[in-house]
Design a protein around this motif. Structure first.
Motif, PDB file in Angstrom:
ATOM      1  N   SER A 183     -17.689  -7.346  -2.518  1.00 12.75           N
ATOM      2  CA  SER A 183     -17.428  -6.612  -3.576  1.00 12.75           C
ATOM      3  C   SER A 183     -16.148  -6.218  -3.857  1.00 12.75           C
ATOM      4  CB  SER A 183     -18.279  -5.253  -3.414  1.00 12.75           C
ATOM      5  OG  SER A 183     -17.560  -4.264  -2.622  1.00 12.75           O
ATOM      6  N   PRO A 184     -15.746  -5.820  -5.177  1.00  7.96           N
ATOM      7  CA  PRO A 184     -14.428  -5.663  -5.494  1.00  7.96           C
ATOM      8  C   PRO A 184     -13.843  -4.608  -4.939  1.00  7.96           C
ATOM      9  CG  PRO A 184     -15.745  -6.103  -7.678  1.00  7.96           C
ATOM     10  CD  PRO A 184     -16.539  -5.866  -6.481  1.00  7.96           C
ATOM     11  N   GLY A 185     -14.735  -3.576  -4.526  1.00  7.43           N
ATOM     12  CA  GLY A 185     -14.286  -2.481  -3.706  1.00  7.43           C
ATOM     13  C   GLY A 185     -13.857  -2.729  -2.209  1.00  7.43           C
ATOM     14  N   ALA A 186     -14.604  -3.592  -1.821  1.00 12.05           N
ATOM     15  CA  ALA A 186     -14.582  -4.045  -0.447  1.00 12.05           C
ATOM     16  C   ALA A 186     -13.137  -4.751  -0.374  1.00 12.05           C
ATOM     17  CB  ALA A 186     -15.572  -4.696   0.145  1.00 12.05           C
ATOM     18  N   VAL A 187     -12.940  -5.447  -1.216  1.00  9.18           N
ATOM     19  CA  VAL A 187     -11.564  -6.329  -1.639  1.00  9.18           C
ATOM     20  C   VAL A 187     -10.419  -5.256  -1.536  1.00  9.18           C
ATOM     21  CG1 VAL A 187     -10.292  -7.944  -2.958  1.00  9.18           C
ATOM     22  CG2 VAL A 187     -12.770  -8.472  -2.601  1.00  9.18           C
ATOM     23  N   ARG A 188     -10.559  -4.348  -2.125  1.00 13.25           N
ATOM     24  CA  ARG A 188      -9.452  -3.359  -2.467  1.00 13.25           C
ATOM     25  C   ARG A 188      -9.131  -2.831  -1.014  1.00 13.25           C
ATOM     26  NH1 ARG A 188     -11.995  -2.629  -7.725  1.00 13.25           N
ATOM     27  NH2 ARG A 188     -10.722  -3.835  -9.112  1.00 13.25           N
ATOM     28  N   VAL A 189     -10.370  -2.301  -0.320  1.00 11.20           N
ATOM     29  CA  VAL A 189     -10.126  -1.687   0.997  1.00 11.20           C
ATOM     30  C   VAL A 189      -9.489  -2.682   1.988  1.00 11.20           C
ATOM     31  CG1 VAL A 189     -11.444  -0.714   2.729  1.00 11.20           C
ATOM     32  CG2 VAL A 189     -11.979  -0.090   0.658  1.00 11.20           C
ATOM     33  N   ALA A 190     -10.090  -3.698   2.005  1.00 15.00           N
ATOM     34  CA  ALA A 190      -9.758  -4.959   3.045  1.00 15.00           C
ATOM     35  C   ALA A 190      -7.837  -5.248   2.747  1.00 15.00           C
ATOM     36  CB  ALA A 190     -10.291  -6.214   2.882  1.00 15.00           C
ATOM     37  N   GLN A 191      -7.615  -5.580   1.352  1.00 18.85           N
ATOM     38  CA  GLN A 191      -6.260  -5.586   1.089  1.00 18.85           C
ATOM     39  C   GLN A 191      -5.239  -4.454   1.479  1.00 18.85           C
ATOM     40  OE1 GLN A 191      -6.375  -6.416  -2.914  1.00 18.85           O
ATOM     41  NE2 GLN A 191      -5.910  -4.719  -3.752  1.00 18.85           N
ATOM     42  N   ARG A 193      -5.878  -2.528   4.207  1.00 20.29           N
ATOM     43  CA  ARG A 193      -5.838  -2.714   5.579  1.00 20.29           C
ATOM     44  C   ARG A 193      -4.750  -3.803   5.969  1.00 20.29           C
ATOM     45  NH1 ARG A 193     -12.238  -2.316   6.791  1.00 20.29           N
ATOM     46  NH2 ARG A 193     -12.432  -0.186   6.573  1.00 20.29           N
ATOM     47  N   ALA A 194      -4.854  -4.857   5.191  1.00 19.20           N
ATOM     48  CA  ALA A 194      -4.029  -6.008   5.497  1.00 19.20           C
ATOM     49  C   ALA A 194      -2.496  -5.711   5.022  1.00 19.20           C
ATOM     50  CB  ALA A 194      -4.321  -7.425   4.567  1.00 19.20           C
TER      51      ALA A 194
ATOM     52  N   ARG B  11     -15.868   6.285   9.666  1.00 19.26           N
ATOM     53  CA  ARG B  11     -14.728   5.929   8.831  1.00 19.26           C
ATOM     54  C   ARG B  11     -14.750   6.760   7.685  1.00 19.26           C
ATOM     55  NH1 ARG B  11     -10.448   2.557   8.452  1.00 19.26           N
ATOM     56  NH2 ARG B  11     -10.505   1.645  10.295  1.00 19.26           N
ATOM     57  N   ARG B  12     -13.903   7.497   7.130  1.00 20.20           N
ATOM     58  CA  ARG B  12     -13.798   8.222   6.230  1.00 20.20           C
ATOM     59  C   ARG B  12     -12.450   7.976   5.407  1.00 20.20           C
ATOM     60  NH1 ARG B  12     -16.078  12.395   9.046  1.00 20.20           N
ATOM     61  NH2 ARG B  12     -18.256  12.905   8.522  1.00 20.20           N
ATOM     62  N   TYR B  13     -12.534   7.854   4.226  1.00 21.41           N
ATOM     63  CA  TYR B  13     -11.325   7.800   3.071  1.00 21.41           C
ATOM     64  C   TYR B  13     -10.889   8.852   2.531  1.00 21.41           C
ATOM     65  CZ  TYR B  13     -11.590   3.015   4.201  1.00 21.41           C
ATOM     66  OH  TYR B  13     -11.587   1.760   4.845  1.00 21.41           O
ATOM     67  N   GLY B  14      -9.646   9.612   2.945  1.00 20.94           N
ATOM     68  CA  GLY B  14      -9.388  10.630   2.113  1.00 20.94           C
ATOM     69  C   GLY B  14      -8.843  10.463   0.745  1.00 20.94           C
ATOM     70  N   ARG B  15      -8.772  11.418  -0.054  1.00 22.51           N
ATOM     71  CA  ARG B  15      -8.291  11.115  -1.451  1.00 22.51           C
ATOM     72  C   ARG B  15      -6.953  10.390  -1.558  1.00 22.51           C
ATOM     73  NH1 ARG B  15      -9.329  12.118  -6.602  1.00 22.51           N
ATOM     74  NH2 ARG B  15      -7.555  12.970  -8.037  1.00 22.51           N
ATOM     75  N   GLY B  16      -5.955  10.786  -0.388  1.00 21.30           N
ATOM     76  CA  GLY B  16      -4.704  10.038  -0.400  1.00 21.30           C
ATOM     77  C   GLY B  16      -4.868   8.605  -0.104  1.00 21.30           C
ATOM     78  N   GLU B  17      -5.852   8.234   0.666  1.00 18.50           N
ATOM     79  CA  GLU B  17      -5.783   6.927   0.907  1.00 18.50           C
ATOM     80  C   GLU B  17      -6.649   6.086  -0.179  1.00 18.50           C
ATOM     81  OE1 GLU B  17      -7.800   6.221   4.446  1.00 18.50           O
ATOM     82  OE2 GLU B  17      -7.030   4.127   4.921  1.00 18.50           O
ATOM     83  N   GLN B  18      -7.353   6.848  -1.007  1.00 17.86           N
ATOM     84  CA  GLN B  18      -8.068   6.018  -2.192  1.00 17.86           C
ATOM     85  C   GLN B  18      -6.989   5.659  -3.134  1.00 17.86           C
ATOM     86  OE1 GLN B  18     -10.972   8.680  -3.658  1.00 17.86           O
ATOM     87  NE2 GLN B  18     -12.635   8.114  -1.957  1.00 17.86           N
ATOM     88  N   ILE B  19      -6.022   6.803  -3.259  1.00 18.21           N
ATOM     89  CA  ILE B  19      -5.046   6.606  -4.501  1.00 18.21           C
ATOM     90  C   ILE B  19      -4.089   5.498  -3.666  1.00 18.21           C
ATOM     91  CG2 ILE B  19      -3.026   7.608  -5.285  1.00 18.21           C
ATOM     92  CD1 ILE B  19      -4.318  10.327  -5.169  1.00 18.21           C
ATOM     93  N   ASP B  20      -3.619   5.569  -2.512  1.00 18.93           N
ATOM     94  CA  ASP B  20      -2.879   4.317  -2.024  1.00 18.93           C
ATOM     95  C   ASP B  20      -3.595   2.920  -2.355  1.00 18.93           C
ATOM     96  OD1 ASP B  20      -1.394   6.042  -1.023  1.00 18.93           O
ATOM     97  OD2 ASP B  20      -1.954   5.820   1.168  1.00 18.93           O
ATOM     98  N   THR B  21      -5.010   2.991  -2.070  1.00 16.97           N
ATOM     99  CA  THR B  21      -5.622   1.844  -2.385  1.00 16.97           C
ATOM    100  C   THR B  21      -5.707   1.156  -3.724  1.00 16.97           C
ATOM    101  OG1 THR B  21      -7.131   2.425  -0.688  1.00 16.97           O
ATOM    102  CG2 THR B  21      -7.960   0.641  -1.753  1.00 16.97           C
ATOM    103  N   LEU B  22      -5.847   2.066  -4.680  1.00 18.19           N
ATOM    104  CA  LEU B  22      -5.561   1.795  -6.050  1.00 18.19           C
ATOM    105  C   LEU B  22      -4.207   1.684  -6.567  1.00 18.19           C
ATOM    106  CD1 LEU B  22      -8.164   4.616  -7.428  1.00 18.19           C
ATOM    107  CD2 LEU B  22      -8.447   2.127  -7.412  1.00 18.19           C
TER     108      LEU B  22
END
Lengths: 208, 68
Positions: A183-191, A193-194, B11-22
């Motif tokens: 899923s796009p969400g899984a892509v964002r999480v995996a990237q 981590r990468a 595994r929990r994602y905090g708000r900070g980590e969500q913002i980092d991801t975006l």
């Protein structure tokens, strides 16, 4: 069949924009016409996909003797394989890009298995001045790119594939997810981590 | 039921980590579209930018192999 050369990747920027911004239904329509043998559709489809395939192969295979000949040859093989397989292609709901990158991934794996340092033809010496970057800038760029490639090779296979498709080939998170079955969400999480791994490795090397 | 297998980490994602991801997704999206970025401070992004730059190179006239 358009030929893949280093020069043909050139306007990679336009190629990327064209490919990623294309409406998926338009691409599906184009693919459908190409499967039926429409020459214009085939050329247009390959024109959109080829720059992404070349970048993918270059990122995965790197240079040999400072040149991208091997990677570009593999990209050409991918395009030929896609063209050969087109009449048998059936739309199963997944984007055409996932079919193309599936082929590309196998071709790259074959090339890596049989990697032989063969003779590389050199270009004729130019008669006029070269407008490209000078030797110093070229060497710096080459070293940085090789560093990136080396660190990428230490990532888990799925993360490396994801980063190359997403960043180098220029696919969106949605398109990358379609190719990799995520899923796009899984892509964002995996990237995420990468990138964290890459960052950690780069920082560790800069300290060492 | 909220039970988690003891061998499986939660595994929990905090708000900070969500913002980092975006934020990272936006940066990677810009890189993938070859949009100009300010010189990245993040070493991972800098390396990826160098790789993209190299891969997009029109032609390479300089051989990196030392002549023998």
């Amino acid at each position: 069949m358009p030929n893949v050369t280093e020069g043909s990747v050139a306007d990679a920027k336009n190629g990327v924009r064209l490919a990623t911004r294309s409406d998926e239904s338009d691409l599906r329509e184009l693919t459908s016409l190409a499967v039926q043998g429409d020459r214009g559709a085939i050329e247009s489809l390959l024109g959109q996909l080829r720059p992404m395939v070349v970048r993918y192969c270059r990122a995965r295979l790197g240079r040999v003797s400072g040149q991208y000949h091997i990677a570009d040859d593999v990209a050409q093989e991918v395009c030929i394989a896609v063209l050969s397989a087109l009449p048998r292609y059936r739309d199963m709901g997944r984007p055409f890009a996932s079919f193309v990158f599936g082929i590309a991934s196998h071709k790259v794996a074959d090339a890596l298995r049989s990697s032989v340092r063969c003779a590389v033809p050199t270009q004729d010496l130019p008669d006029g001045p070269d407008d490209g970057p000078g030797p110093e800038e070229t060497v710096v760029r080459y070293i940085e790119a090789e560093h990136a490639r080396r660190l990428l090779s230490r990532l888990p296979d799925n993360q490396r594939e994801l980063i190359i498709l997403r960043v180098v080939s220029g696919l969106s998170a949605e398109e990358t997810g379609n190719v990799l079955g995520m899923s796009p969400g899984a892509v964002r999480v995996a990237q995420h981590r990468a990138l964290a791994r890459l960052r950690a490795m780069a920082e560790l090397e800069s300290i060492a | 039921m909220n039970a988690v297998h003891p061998g499986r980490p939660v595994r929990r994602y905090g708000r900070g980590e969500q913002i980092d991801t975006l934020a990272e997704d936006l940066i990677l999206g810009a890189l993938s579209r070859r949009e100009p970025l300010p010189v990245p401070g993040d070493p991972a992004v800098r390396l990826l930018a160098a790789l993209i730059d190299d891969v997009d190179q029109r032609r390479s006239s300089v051989s990196m192999t030392p002549s023998t």
